[in-house]
Design a protein around this motif. Structure first.
Motif, mmCIF file in Angstrom:
data_model
loop_
_atom_site.group_PDB
_atom_site.id
_atom_site.type_symbol
_atom_site.label_atom_id
_atom_site.label_comp_id
_atom_site.label_asym_id
_atom_site.label_seq_id
_atom_site.Cartn_x
_atom_site.Cartn_y
_atom_site.Cartn_z
ATOM 1 N N MET A 1 5.739 12.980 -3.985
ATOM 2 C CA MET A 1 5.829 11.828 -3.080
ATOM 3 C C MET A 1 5.252 10.584 -3.772
ATOM 4 O O MET A 1 4.272 10.676 -4.503
ATOM 5 N N SER A 2 5.939 9.533 -3.531
ATOM 6 C CA SER A 2 5.423 8.260 -4.074
ATOM 7 C C SER A 2 4.206 7.827 -3.255
ATOM 8 O O SER A 2 3.697 8.598 -2.457
ATOM 9 N N ILE A 3 3.796 6.574 -3.463
ATOM 10 C CA ILE A 3 2.658 6.068 -2.683
ATOM 11 C C ILE A 3 2.959 6.209 -1.198
ATOM 12 O O ILE A 3 4.100 6.082 -0.776
ATOM 13 N N ASP A 4 1.943 6.515 -0.439
ATOM 14 C CA ASP A 4 2.063 6.681 1.000
ATOM 15 C C ASP A 4 2.865 5.534 1.622
ATOM 16 O O ASP A 4 2.614 4.365 1.338
ATOM 17 N N LYS A 5 3.819 5.891 2.456
ATOM 18 C CA LYS A 5 4.641 4.864 3.104
ATOM 19 C C LYS A 5 3.812 3.954 4.008
ATOM 20 O O LYS A 5 4.231 2.851 4.341
ATOM 21 N N ALA A 6 2.634 4.447 4.412
ATOM 22 C CA ALA A 6 1.781 3.651 5.289
ATOM 23 C C ALA A 6 1.488 2.275 4.698
ATOM 24 O O ALA A 6 1.365 1.280 5.415
ATOM 25 N N ILE A 7 1.422 2.211 3.380
ATOM 26 C CA ILE A 7 1.067 0.939 2.743
ATOM 27 C C ILE A 7 2.126 -0.132 3.021
ATOM 28 O O ILE A 7 1.822 -1.295 3.271
ATOM 29 N N TYR A 8 3.414 0.291 3.039
ATOM 30 C CA TYR A 8 4.478 -0.693 3.293
ATOM 31 C C TYR A 8 4.492 -1.141 4.746
ATOM 32 O O TYR A 8 4.728 -2.300 5.068
ATOM 33 N N VAL A 9 4.238 -0.159 5.632
ATOM 34 C CA VAL A 9 4.215 -0.496 7.058
ATOM 35 C C VAL A 9 3.073 -1.483 7.323
ATOM 36 O O VAL A 9 3.245 -2.506 7.982
ATOM 37 N N ALA A 10 1.897 -1.184 6.734
ATOM 38 C CA ALA A 10 0.734 -2.035 6.980
ATOM 39 C C ALA A 10 0.948 -3.437 6.405
ATOM 40 O O ALA A 10 0.635 -4.435 7.050
ATOM 41 N N ILE A 11 1.505 -3.511 5.221
ATOM 42 C CA ILE A 11 1.646 -4.827 4.599
ATOM 43 C C ILE A 11 2.724 -5.632 5.314
ATOM 44 O O ILE A 11 2.649 -6.859 5.382
ATOM 45 N N SER A 12 3.710 -4.964 5.919
ATOM 46 C CA SER A 12 4.704 -5.726 6.676
ATOM 47 C C SER A 12 4.032 -6.372 7.879
ATOM 48 O O SER A 12 4.306 -7.516 8.218
ATOM 49 N N GLY A 13 3.095 -5.637 8.507
ATOM 50 C CA GLY A 13 2.371 -6.206 9.641
ATOM 51 C C GLY A 13 1.572 -7.422 9.220
ATOM 52 O O GLY A 13 1.577 -8.453 9.897
ATOM 53 N N ALA A 14 0.907 -7.324 8.050
ATOM 54 C CA ALA A 14 0.089 -8.443 7.575
ATOM 55 C C ALA A 14 0.973 -9.643 7.244
ATOM 56 O O ALA A 14 0.657 -10.782 7.593
ATOM 57 N N ALA A 15 2.111 -9.396 6.595
ATOM 58 C CA ALA A 15 2.990 -10.496 6.204
ATOM 59 C C ALA A 15 3.567 -11.186 7.432
ATOM 60 O O ALA A 15 3.695 -12.414 7.472
ATOM 61 N N GLU A 16 3.883 -10.396 8.466
ATOM 62 C CA GLU A 16 4.448 -10.986 9.679
ATOM 63 C C GLU A 16 3.388 -11.785 10.432
ATOM 64 O O GLU A 16 3.694 -12.790 11.063
ATOM 65 N N ALA A 17 2.137 -11.337 10.342
ATOM 66 C CA ALA A 17 1.053 -12.096 10.980
ATOM 67 C C ALA A 17 0.929 -13.472 10.331
ATOM 68 O O ALA A 17 0.643 -14.463 10.987
ATOM 69 N N GLN A 18 1.189 -13.533 9.031
ATOM 70 C CA GLN A 18 1.164 -14.814 8.322
ATOM 71 C C GLN A 18 2.200 -15.778 8.888
ATOM 72 O O GLN A 18 1.930 -16.953 9.082
#
Lengths: 248, 263
Positions: A1-18
Protein backbone atom coordinates in the motif's frame (compact mmCIF):
# COMPACT_ATOMS: atom_id res chain seq x y z
CA UNK A 1 0.00 0.00 0.00
CA UNK A 2 1.15 3.46 -0.77
CA UNK A 3 0.96 6.27 1.77
CA UNK A 4 -2.24 6.16 3.79
CA UNK A 5 -5.12 7.65 1.83
CA UNK A 6 -6.03 9.61 4.95
CA UNK A 7 -3.35 12.14 4.08
CA UNK A 8 -5.11 13.13 0.84
CA UNK A 9 -8.50 13.37 2.50
CA UNK A 10 -7.08 15.53 5.29
CA UNK A 11 -5.16 17.84 2.99
CA UNK A 12 -8.22 18.34 0.79
CA UNK A 13 -10.07 19.56 3.88
CA UNK A 14 -7.24 21.97 4.70
CA UNK A 15 -7.03 23.28 1.13
CA UNK A 16 -10.79 23.83 0.98
CA UNK A 17 -10.68 25.70 4.29
CA UNK A 18 -8.20 28.06 2.62
CA UNK A 19 -10.71 28.80 -0.12
CA UNK A 20 -13.35 29.46 2.48
CA UNK A 21 -11.02 31.95 4.16
CA UNK A 22 -10.65 33.71 0.84
CA UNK A 23 -14.44 34.13 0.59
CA UNK A 24 -14.61 35.68 4.07
CA UNK A 25 -11.57 37.86 3.31
CA UNK A 26 -13.37 39.13 0.20
CA UNK A 27 -16.49 39.94 2.21
CA UNK A 28 -14.42 41.91 4.72
CA UNK A 29 -12.49 43.71 1.98
CA UNK A 30 -15.82 44.82 0.49
CA UNK A 31 -17.50 46.10 3.62
CA UNK A 32 -17.49 49.60 2.13
CA UNK A 33 -18.42 48.69 -1.44
CA UNK A 34 -21.79 50.20 -2.32
CA UNK A 35 -24.49 47.58 -2.97
CA UNK A 36 -22.15 44.66 -2.20
CA UNK A 37 -23.98 41.49 -1.12
CA UNK A 38 -22.19 39.16 1.29
CA UNK A 39 -21.28 35.84 -0.29
CA UNK A 40 -22.00 32.70 1.72
CA UNK A 41 -19.37 29.98 1.99
CA UNK A 42 -20.23 26.37 2.62
CA UNK A 43 -18.64 22.93 2.60
CA UNK A 44 -20.00 19.90 0.84
CA UNK A 45 -19.06 16.23 1.40
CA UNK A 46 -17.84 14.51 -1.77
CA UNK A 47 -17.63 10.77 -1.11
CA UNK A 48 -15.30 8.80 -3.36
CA UNK A 49 -16.03 5.11 -2.79
CA UNK A 50 -14.14 2.25 -4.38
CA UNK A 51 -13.00 -1.16 -3.13
CA UNK A 52 -12.50 -1.24 0.59
CA UNK A 53 -14.15 0.69 3.36
CA UNK A 54 -16.04 3.91 2.55
CA UNK A 55 -13.55 6.19 4.30
CA UNK A 56 -12.71 8.63 1.57
CA UNK A 57 -15.01 11.59 1.86
CA UNK A 58 -13.44 14.73 0.45
CA UNK A 59 -14.80 18.16 1.18
CA UNK A 60 -15.43 20.90 -1.34
CA UNK A 61 -16.01 24.57 -0.66
CA UNK A 62 -18.83 26.09 -2.59
CA UNK A 63 -20.71 29.35 -2.67
CA UNK A 64 -24.39 28.56 -2.26
CA UNK A 65 -25.45 32.13 -2.83
CA UNK A 66 -25.51 35.60 -1.38
CA UNK A 67 -27.13 37.28 1.55
CA UNK A 68 -29.71 39.63 0.00
CA UNK A 69 -30.68 41.43 3.18
CA UNK A 70 -30.49 45.20 3.03
CA UNK A 71 -27.24 47.05 3.71
CA UNK A 72 -26.84 50.38 5.48
CA UNK A 73 -28.39 53.37 3.76
CA UNK A 74 -25.91 56.25 3.48
CA UNK A 75 -27.55 59.68 3.25
CA UNK A 76 -25.79 62.02 0.83
CA UNK A 77 -28.54 64.39 -0.38
CA UNK A 78 -27.17 63.84 -3.86
CA UNK A 79 -30.06 63.40 -6.33
CA UNK A 80 -27.97 60.93 -8.32
CA UNK A 81 -27.68 58.56 -5.39
CA UNK A 82 -30.64 56.17 -5.31
CA UNK A 83 -31.58 53.05 -3.39
CA UNK A 84 -34.32 50.46 -3.22
CA UNK A 85 -36.01 50.49 0.19
CA UNK A 86 -37.53 47.03 -0.38
CA UNK A 87 -36.75 44.04 -2.55
CA UNK A 88 -35.63 44.32 -6.14
CA UNK A 89 -32.67 45.25 -8.30
CA UNK A 90 -31.55 47.84 -10.83
CA UNK A 91 -30.81 46.50 -14.30
CA UNK A 92 -27.41 47.48 -15.71
CA UNK A 93 -25.32 46.52 -18.70
CA UNK A 94 -22.38 44.31 -17.68
CA UNK A 95 -18.91 44.03 -19.19
CA UNK A 96 -19.93 41.60 -21.90
CA UNK A 97 -22.96 43.71 -22.85
CA UNK A 98 -25.34 41.32 -21.09
CA UNK A 99 -27.95 42.68 -18.73
CA UNK A 100 -27.18 42.05 -15.06
CA UNK A 101 -28.72 43.05 -11.75
CA UNK A 102 -27.33 45.02 -8.83
CA UNK A 103 -28.54 47.06 -5.89
CA UNK A 104 -25.73 49.56 -6.35
CA UNK A 105 -27.22 53.01 -6.85
CA UNK A 106 -24.42 55.59 -6.52
CA UNK A 107 -24.98 56.96 -10.00
CA UNK A 108 -22.91 59.34 -12.09
CA UNK A 109 -23.18 60.79 -15.56
CA UNK A 110 -20.37 59.86 -17.96
CA UNK A 111 -19.00 61.85 -20.88
CA UNK A 112 -21.64 60.46 -23.27
CA UNK A 113 -24.43 61.54 -20.92
CA UNK A 114 -25.06 57.92 -19.91
CA UNK A 115 -26.27 57.28 -16.41
CA UNK A 116 -23.72 54.84 -14.92
CA UNK A 117 -23.44 53.33 -11.45
CA UNK A 118 -20.38 53.30 -9.20
CA UNK A 119 -19.11 50.15 -10.92
CA UNK A 120 -19.19 52.00 -14.24
CA UNK A 121 -22.06 49.92 -15.64
CA UNK A 122 -24.68 51.84 -17.66
CA UNK A 123 -28.17 51.83 -16.13
CA UNK A 124 -30.76 50.26 -18.42
CA UNK A 125 -34.22 51.62 -19.17
CA UNK A 126 -37.46 49.67 -19.22
CA UNK A 127 -36.75 48.76 -22.85
CA UNK A 128 -33.34 47.30 -21.99
CA UNK A 129 -31.07 49.98 -23.50
CA UNK A 130 -28.74 52.41 -21.72
CA UNK A 131 -30.27 55.56 -20.22
CA UNK A 132 -28.81 58.65 -21.91
CA UNK A 133 -29.50 62.11 -20.54
CA UNK A 134 -29.38 65.41 -22.45
CA UNK A 135 -27.04 68.09 -20.99
CA UNK A 136 -28.94 69.14 -17.92
CA UNK A 137 -28.86 71.32 -14.85
CA UNK A 138 -30.66 68.95 -12.60
CA UNK A 139 -31.59 65.27 -12.51
CA UNK A 140 -34.35 63.74 -10.40
CA UNK A 141 -35.40 60.12 -10.15
CA UNK A 142 -38.96 59.38 -9.06
CA UNK A 143 -40.30 56.59 -6.85
CA UNK A 144 -41.02 54.37 -9.82
CA UNK A 145 -37.67 54.98 -11.50
CA UNK A 146 -38.68 57.74 -13.93
CA UNK A 147 -35.73 60.00 -14.74
CA UNK A 148 -36.58 63.69 -14.95
CA UNK A 149 -34.13 66.42 -16.00
CA UNK A 150 -34.09 70.17 -16.41
CA UNK A 151 -32.29 70.59 -19.74
CA UNK A 152 -29.36 73.02 -19.75
CA UNK A 153 -30.98 75.21 -22.42
CA UNK A 154 -34.43 75.24 -20.81
CA UNK A 155 -35.81 78.69 -20.15
CA UNK A 156 -37.83 77.62 -17.13
CA UNK A 157 -37.25 75.16 -14.34
CA UNK A 158 -39.82 72.62 -15.50
CA UNK A 159 -38.54 69.07 -15.36
CA UNK A 160 -39.08 66.82 -18.34
CA UNK A 161 -39.34 63.04 -18.30
CA UNK A 162 -36.52 61.51 -20.34
CA UNK A 163 -36.54 57.83 -19.45
CA UNK A 164 -37.49 55.20 -16.91
CA UNK A 165 -35.06 52.86 -15.15
CA UNK A 166 -35.59 49.14 -15.49
CA UNK A 167 -36.37 47.65 -12.09
CA UNK A 168 -36.66 43.92 -11.61
CA UNK A 169 -37.64 41.66 -8.75
CA UNK A 170 -36.56 38.09 -9.59
CA UNK A 171 -36.56 35.27 -7.05
CA UNK A 172 -33.18 35.74 -5.33
CA UNK A 173 -32.80 31.96 -5.04
CA UNK A 174 -32.43 31.83 -8.82
CA UNK A 175 -29.66 34.46 -8.97
CA UNK A 176 -25.98 33.69 -9.30
CA UNK A 177 -23.00 36.00 -9.08
CA UNK A 178 -21.17 36.47 -12.39
CA UNK A 179 -17.49 37.30 -12.63
CA UNK A 180 -18.24 40.94 -13.48
CA UNK A 181 -19.74 41.25 -9.94
CA UNK A 182 -23.34 41.43 -11.24
CA UNK A 183 -26.16 39.01 -10.49
CA UNK A 184 -27.86 37.13 -13.30
CA UNK A 185 -30.54 34.47 -13.49
CA UNK A 186 -29.05 30.96 -13.45
CA UNK A 187 -30.89 29.89 -16.59
CA UNK A 188 -29.50 32.88 -18.52
CA UNK A 189 -32.88 34.53 -19.10
CA UNK A 190 -33.66 38.22 -18.63
CA UNK A 191 -35.81 39.18 -15.65
CA UNK A 192 -39.07 40.97 -16.56
CA UNK A 193 -39.77 44.55 -15.45
CA UNK A 194 -41.37 44.71 -12.04
CA UNK A 195 -43.71 47.48 -10.95
CA UNK A 196 -43.59 46.63 -7.25
CA UNK A 197 -40.05 47.98 -6.77
CA UNK A 198 -39.76 51.43 -5.25
CA UNK A 199 -36.84 53.86 -5.64
CA UNK A 200 -35.74 56.59 -3.25
CA UNK A 201 -33.11 59.22 -3.97
CA UNK A 202 -30.68 61.24 -1.86
CA UNK A 203 -28.97 58.18 -0.38
CA UNK A 204 -27.35 54.96 -1.54
CA UNK A 205 -27.17 51.47 -0.13
CA UNK A 206 -23.84 50.32 1.23
CA UNK A 207 -22.51 46.80 1.72
CA UNK A 208 -24.45 44.34 3.93
CA UNK A 209 -21.32 42.65 5.32
CA UNK A 210 -21.18 42.28 9.08
CA UNK A 211 -17.44 42.45 9.77
CA UNK A 212 -17.70 40.74 13.16
CA UNK A 213 -19.58 37.74 11.72
CA UNK A 214 -17.02 37.45 8.95
CA UNK A 215 -14.08 37.61 11.35
CA UNK A 216 -15.69 34.86 13.45
CA UNK A 217 -16.15 32.71 10.35
CA UNK A 218 -12.55 33.42 9.48
CA UNK A 219 -11.31 32.18 12.88
CA UNK A 220 -13.51 29.12 12.47
CA UNK A 221 -11.99 28.20 9.14
CA UNK A 222 -8.44 28.89 10.36
CA UNK A 223 -9.04 26.28 13.08
CA UNK A 224 -10.48 23.84 10.54
CA UNK A 225 -7.40 24.24 8.40
CA UNK A 226 -5.23 23.58 11.44
CA UNK A 227 -7.17 20.42 12.26
CA UNK A 228 -6.69 19.14 8.72
CA UNK A 229 -2.98 19.78 8.95
CA UNK A 230 -2.86 18.09 12.34
CA UNK A 231 -4.29 14.93 10.77
CA UNK A 232 -1.65 15.10 8.03
CA UNK A 233 1.03 15.32 10.71
CA UNK A 234 -0.49 12.36 12.64
CA UNK A 235 -0.50 10.26 9.48
CA UNK A 236 3.10 11.25 8.91
CA UNK A 237 4.03 10.13 12.45
CA UNK A 238 2.22 6.80 11.92
CA UNK A 239 4.05 6.18 8.66
CA UNK A 240 7.35 7.05 10.30
CA UNK A 241 6.88 4.70 13.25
CA UNK A 242 5.72 1.82 11.06
CA UNK A 243 8.74 2.33 8.85
CA UNK A 244 10.87 2.16 12.02
CA UNK A 245 9.21 -1.06 13.17
CA UNK A 246 9.66 -2.75 9.83
CA UNK A 247 13.24 -1.55 9.68
CA UNK A 248 12.95 0.21 6.31
CA UNK B 1 -2.69 30.86 -6.95
CA UNK B 2 -0.36 32.55 -4.62
CA UNK B 3 0.57 31.13 -1.24
CA UNK B 4 -2.95 31.75 0.02
CA UNK B 5 -5.76 33.47 -1.93
CA UNK B 6 -6.88 35.45 1.11
CA UNK B 7 -3.48 37.17 1.35
CA UNK B 8 -4.03 39.13 -1.85
CA UNK B 9 -7.64 39.87 -0.93
CA UNK B 10 -6.71 41.18 2.52
CA UNK B 11 -3.96 43.25 0.99
CA UNK B 12 -6.37 44.79 -1.53
CA UNK B 13 -8.63 45.73 1.40
CA UNK B 14 -5.78 47.31 3.33
CA UNK B 15 -4.66 49.32 0.32
CA UNK B 16 -8.17 50.55 -0.47
CA UNK B 17 -8.83 51.60 3.13
CA UNK B 18 -5.43 53.26 3.36
CA UNK B 19 -6.20 55.40 0.29
CA UNK B 20 -9.64 56.14 1.69
CA UNK B 21 -8.09 57.33 4.95
CA UNK B 22 -5.59 59.47 3.03
CA UNK B 23 -8.48 61.03 1.11
CA UNK B 24 -10.33 61.90 4.32
CA UNK B 25 -7.12 63.34 5.77
CA UNK B 26 -6.80 65.51 2.67
CA UNK B 27 -10.40 66.73 3.08
CA UNK B 28 -9.75 67.63 6.70
CA UNK B 29 -6.49 69.38 5.81
CA UNK B 30 -8.44 71.54 3.35
CA UNK B 31 -11.21 72.56 5.68
CA UNK B 32 -10.19 76.21 5.29
CA UNK B 33 -9.18 76.15 1.64
CA UNK B 34 -11.22 78.57 -0.46
CA UNK B 35 -13.73 76.76 -2.70
CA UNK B 36 -12.26 73.33 -1.85
CA UNK B 37 -14.54 70.42 -2.74
CA UNK B 38 -14.52 67.28 -0.63
CA UNK B 39 -14.12 63.86 -2.28
CA UNK B 40 -15.97 60.65 -1.69
CA UNK B 41 -14.23 57.32 -2.25
CA UNK B 42 -16.02 54.81 -4.48
CA UNK B 43 -15.13 51.14 -3.99
CA UNK B 44 -15.62 48.32 -6.45
CA UNK B 45 -15.44 44.59 -5.87
CA UNK B 46 -12.84 42.98 -8.16
CA UNK B 47 -13.86 40.41 -10.78
CA UNK B 48 -14.92 37.01 -9.46
CA UNK B 49 -13.20 33.73 -10.36
CA UNK B 50 -15.49 30.86 -11.23
CA UNK B 51 -13.48 27.97 -9.76
CA UNK B 52 -16.31 25.45 -9.94
CA UNK B 53 -19.10 26.02 -12.41
CA UNK B 54 -22.51 25.49 -10.83
CA UNK B 55 -23.95 22.24 -12.22
CA UNK B 56 -20.56 20.75 -13.11
CA UNK B 57 -20.19 16.95 -12.98
CA UNK B 58 -18.24 15.83 -9.96
CA UNK B 59 -18.43 12.05 -9.83
CA UNK B 60 -20.54 9.79 -11.98
CA UNK B 61 -23.95 11.41 -12.07
CA UNK B 62 -23.39 13.73 -9.11
CA UNK B 63 -23.56 17.40 -10.00
CA UNK B 64 -22.54 20.32 -7.85
CA UNK B 65 -25.72 22.10 -6.75
CA UNK B 66 -23.92 25.41 -6.74
CA UNK B 67 -20.43 26.31 -7.80
CA UNK B 68 -17.50 28.05 -6.22
CA UNK B 69 -17.40 31.67 -7.29
CA UNK B 70 -14.49 33.28 -5.49
CA UNK B 71 -14.13 37.02 -5.11
CA UNK B 72 -10.69 38.54 -5.50
CA UNK B 73 -10.85 41.64 -3.33
CA UNK B 74 -11.66 45.31 -3.61
CA UNK B 75 -10.26 48.43 -5.21
CA UNK B 76 -10.72 52.12 -4.74
CA UNK B 77 -12.28 52.96 -8.10
CA UNK B 78 -12.51 56.72 -7.90
CA UNK B 79 -12.55 59.72 -5.65
CA UNK B 80 -15.65 61.58 -6.68
CA UNK B 81 -15.63 65.30 -5.96
CA UNK B 82 -18.72 66.55 -4.24
CA UNK B 83 -19.49 69.88 -5.93
CA UNK B 84 -22.14 71.09 -3.50
CA UNK B 85 -21.59 74.75 -2.75
CA UNK B 86 -19.54 75.83 0.23
CA UNK B 87 -20.67 78.58 2.60
CA UNK B 88 -20.38 82.22 1.61
CA UNK B 89 -17.60 84.10 3.36
CA UNK B 90 -17.83 87.90 3.27
CA UNK B 91 -14.44 89.60 2.72
CA UNK B 92 -15.35 93.02 1.27
CA UNK B 93 -12.26 92.86 -0.93
CA UNK B 94 -13.54 94.14 -4.31
CA UNK B 95 -11.44 91.55 -6.15
CA UNK B 96 -12.88 88.62 -4.25
CA UNK B 97 -15.64 87.06 -6.32
CA UNK B 98 -17.84 84.14 -5.44
CA UNK B 99 -19.86 82.10 -7.93
CA UNK B 100 -23.41 81.49 -6.78
CA UNK B 101 -24.20 78.57 -9.09
CA UNK B 102 -22.42 75.67 -10.77
CA UNK B 103 -19.94 77.59 -12.98
CA UNK B 104 -16.14 77.84 -13.01
CA UNK B 105 -13.74 80.70 -13.77
CA UNK B 106 -11.42 80.12 -16.72
CA UNK B 107 -7.74 80.46 -15.90
CA UNK B 108 -4.80 80.47 -18.31
CA UNK B 109 -2.03 78.12 -17.19
CA UNK B 110 1.62 79.07 -17.63
CA UNK B 111 1.77 76.85 -20.74
CA UNK B 112 -1.15 78.67 -22.36
CA UNK B 113 -3.74 75.92 -21.80
CA UNK B 114 -6.86 76.54 -19.74
CA UNK B 115 -7.82 75.32 -16.31
CA UNK B 116 -10.94 75.96 -14.25
CA UNK B 117 -11.45 77.11 -10.68
CA UNK B 118 -14.16 78.26 -8.31
CA UNK B 119 -11.64 80.13 -6.18
CA UNK B 120 -12.36 83.80 -6.85
CA UNK B 121 -9.64 85.40 -4.68
CA UNK B 122 -8.22 87.54 -7.46
CA UNK B 123 -5.69 90.36 -7.37
CA UNK B 124 -3.96 92.59 -9.88
CA UNK B 125 -0.48 92.02 -11.29
CA UNK B 126 2.08 94.71 -12.15
CA UNK B 127 0.39 95.62 -15.44
CA UNK B 128 -3.15 95.55 -14.03
CA UNK B 129 -4.27 92.12 -15.26
CA UNK B 130 -6.79 90.33 -13.04
CA UNK B 131 -4.89 87.24 -11.81
CA UNK B 132 -5.42 84.38 -9.35
CA UNK B 133 -3.49 84.07 -6.10
CA UNK B 134 -0.88 82.12 -8.13
CA UNK B 135 -0.52 84.98 -10.61
CA UNK B 136 -2.31 83.17 -13.46
CA UNK B 137 -4.47 85.21 -15.83
CA UNK B 138 -8.25 85.17 -15.59
CA UNK B 139 -9.67 84.57 -19.08
CA UNK B 140 -10.91 86.51 -21.00
CA UNK B 141 -8.15 88.84 -19.92
CA UNK B 142 -9.27 92.08 -18.25
CA UNK B 143 -6.76 94.89 -17.66
CA UNK B 144 -7.53 97.37 -14.90
CA UNK B 145 -5.92 100.84 -15.35
CA UNK B 146 -3.41 101.53 -12.56
CA UNK B 147 -5.04 104.76 -11.37
CA UNK B 148 -8.43 103.14 -10.82
CA UNK B 149 -10.34 104.36 -7.80
CA UNK B 150 -13.02 101.72 -7.62
CA UNK B 151 -13.62 98.33 -9.25
CA UNK B 152 -17.15 97.03 -9.61
CA UNK B 153 -18.12 93.53 -10.69
CA UNK B 154 -21.82 93.07 -11.37
CA UNK B 155 -23.74 89.84 -10.69
CA UNK B 156 -23.82 89.36 -14.48
CA UNK B 157 -20.01 89.50 -14.66
CA UNK B 158 -19.52 93.02 -16.06
CA UNK B 159 -16.28 94.54 -14.72
CA UNK B 160 -16.35 98.34 -14.63
CA UNK B 161 -14.09 100.95 -13.00
CA UNK B 162 -14.29 104.52 -11.88
CA UNK B 163 -11.25 106.55 -12.85
CA UNK B 164 -10.06 109.70 -11.03
CA UNK B 165 -11.94 112.82 -11.99
CA UNK B 166 -14.81 110.88 -13.48
CA UNK B 167 -18.12 110.10 -11.90
CA UNK B 168 -19.28 107.58 -14.49
CA UNK B 169 -18.24 103.95 -14.60
CA UNK B 170 -16.24 102.67 -17.53
CA UNK B 171 -16.83 99.08 -18.63
CA UNK B 172 -13.69 96.94 -19.06
CA UNK B 173 -15.11 93.55 -19.99
CA UNK B 174 -17.16 90.59 -18.83
CA UNK B 175 -16.04 87.61 -16.77
CA UNK B 176 -17.26 84.37 -18.39
CA UNK B 177 -18.11 81.19 -16.58
CA UNK B 178 -17.71 77.59 -17.79
CA UNK B 179 -20.03 74.71 -16.96
CA UNK B 180 -19.57 70.98 -17.61
CA UNK B 181 -22.02 68.15 -18.26
CA UNK B 182 -20.23 66.01 -15.71
CA UNK B 183 -18.28 68.24 -13.36
CA UNK B 184 -17.41 65.17 -11.26
CA UNK B 185 -15.18 64.17 -14.20
CA UNK B 186 -12.91 67.23 -13.88
CA UNK B 187 -9.33 66.45 -12.92
CA UNK B 188 -8.18 68.29 -9.80
CA UNK B 189 -4.59 69.50 -10.27
CA UNK B 190 -4.11 71.34 -6.99
CA UNK B 191 -4.08 75.07 -6.28
CA UNK B 192 -7.90 74.90 -6.44
CA UNK B 193 -7.75 74.34 -10.18
CA UNK B 194 -9.27 71.63 -12.38
CA UNK B 195 -8.58 70.45 -15.92
CA UNK B 196 -11.22 69.33 -18.39
CA UNK B 197 -11.13 65.62 -19.29
CA UNK B 198 -13.00 63.31 -21.64
CA UNK B 199 -15.23 62.45 -18.70
CA UNK B 200 -16.11 66.05 -17.86
CA UNK B 201 -16.94 66.98 -21.45
CA UNK B 202 -16.24 70.29 -23.21
CA UNK B 203 -16.82 73.47 -21.21
CA UNK B 204 -19.94 75.48 -22.10
CA UNK B 205 -19.02 79.18 -21.85
CA UNK B 206 -21.65 81.67 -20.82
CA UNK B 207 -21.95 85.08 -19.29
CA UNK B 208 -22.96 84.81 -15.64
CA UNK B 209 -26.66 84.89 -14.96
CA UNK B 210 -27.96 82.17 -17.25
CA UNK B 211 -27.38 78.63 -16.05
CA UNK B 212 -23.88 78.95 -14.72
CA UNK B 213 -24.70 81.15 -11.74
CA UNK B 214 -24.20 84.78 -10.81
CA UNK B 215 -21.18 86.53 -9.30
CA UNK B 216 -21.05 87.97 -5.81
CA UNK B 217 -18.41 90.66 -5.35
CA UNK B 218 -16.67 90.92 -1.97
CA UNK B 219 -17.24 87.30 -0.96
CA UNK B 220 -15.50 83.95 -1.27
CA UNK B 221 -16.80 80.41 -1.27
CA UNK B 222 -15.47 78.45 1.70
CA UNK B 223 -14.55 74.78 1.68
CA UNK B 224 -17.50 72.35 1.64
CA UNK B 225 -15.79 69.85 3.96
CA UNK B 226 -18.02 68.82 6.84
CA UNK B 227 -15.61 68.25 9.71
CA UNK B 228 -17.95 66.13 11.83
CA UNK B 229 -18.84 63.90 8.91
CA UNK B 230 -15.16 63.50 7.96
CA UNK B 231 -14.19 62.58 11.52
CA UNK B 232 -16.94 59.97 11.69
CA UNK B 233 -15.87 58.47 8.36
CA UNK B 234 -12.33 58.35 9.66
CA UNK B 235 -13.39 56.14 12.56
CA UNK B 236 -15.22 53.88 10.13
CA UNK B 237 -12.24 53.72 7.78
CA UNK B 238 -9.88 52.87 10.59
CA UNK B 239 -12.06 49.96 11.72
CA UNK B 240 -12.34 48.69 8.17
CA UNK B 241 -8.56 48.87 7.89
CA UNK B 242 -8.18 46.92 11.12
CA UNK B 243 -10.60 44.21 10.00
CA UNK B 244 -8.53 43.67 6.87
CA UNK B 245 -5.34 43.60 8.92
CA UNK B 246 -6.98 40.96 11.12
CA UNK B 247 -7.66 38.84 8.04
CA UNK B 248 -3.97 38.94 7.16
CA UNK B 249 -3.12 38.01 10.73
CA UNK B 250 -5.39 34.92 10.59
CA UNK B 251 -3.96 33.87 7.25
CA UNK B 252 -0.45 34.33 8.56
CA UNK B 253 -1.32 32.23 11.59
CA UNK B 254 -2.59 29.34 9.48
CA UNK B 255 0.41 29.47 7.16
CA UNK B 256 2.74 29.52 10.14
CA UNK B 257 0.92 26.51 11.57
CA UNK B 258 1.21 24.66 8.25
CA UNK B 259 4.93 25.28 8.10
CA UNK B 260 5.43 24.18 11.71
CA UNK B 261 3.36 21.02 11.43
CA UNK B 262 4.46 19.91 7.99
CA UNK B 263 7.99 21.24 8.07
Amino acid sequence: MSIDKAIYVAISGAAEAQREQAIHANNIANNNTAGFRKEYASQKALPVYNSGLPTRVYSATYTPGNDFSQGNIIETNNNLHIYLPGDGFFAVQGNNGVEGYTRRGDLQIDQYGQLINGNGYPMLNAGGSAVVLPPSKNVNISVNGEVFVTPLNATNDNMVLVDQLKLVNPDVKLLKQSNDTLFRLQDGTIAPNADNVGVRSGAYESSNVNTVDELMAMINSVRRLEMGLKVVSAVKDNAQSSSGLLGI
Amino acid sequence: MSMHPALGIGQSGLLAQQLNLANTANDLANVNTTAYKSSKATFQDLPYQVLRQPGALVDGDARLPSGLVLGTGVRLASLEKDFTAGDRKQTDNPLNVMIDGPGFFQIQNTDGTLSYTRDGSFSLDSVGDIVTADGLLLMPNIVVPNNTEKIMISPLGVVSVILPGSSTAQQLGTIELATFVNQGGLEPIGNNRYLQTDASGQPALNNPGTDCGVLVQGALESSNVNVVQSLVSMIEEQRAYEANAKVLEHVDQSLQFAIQVLG
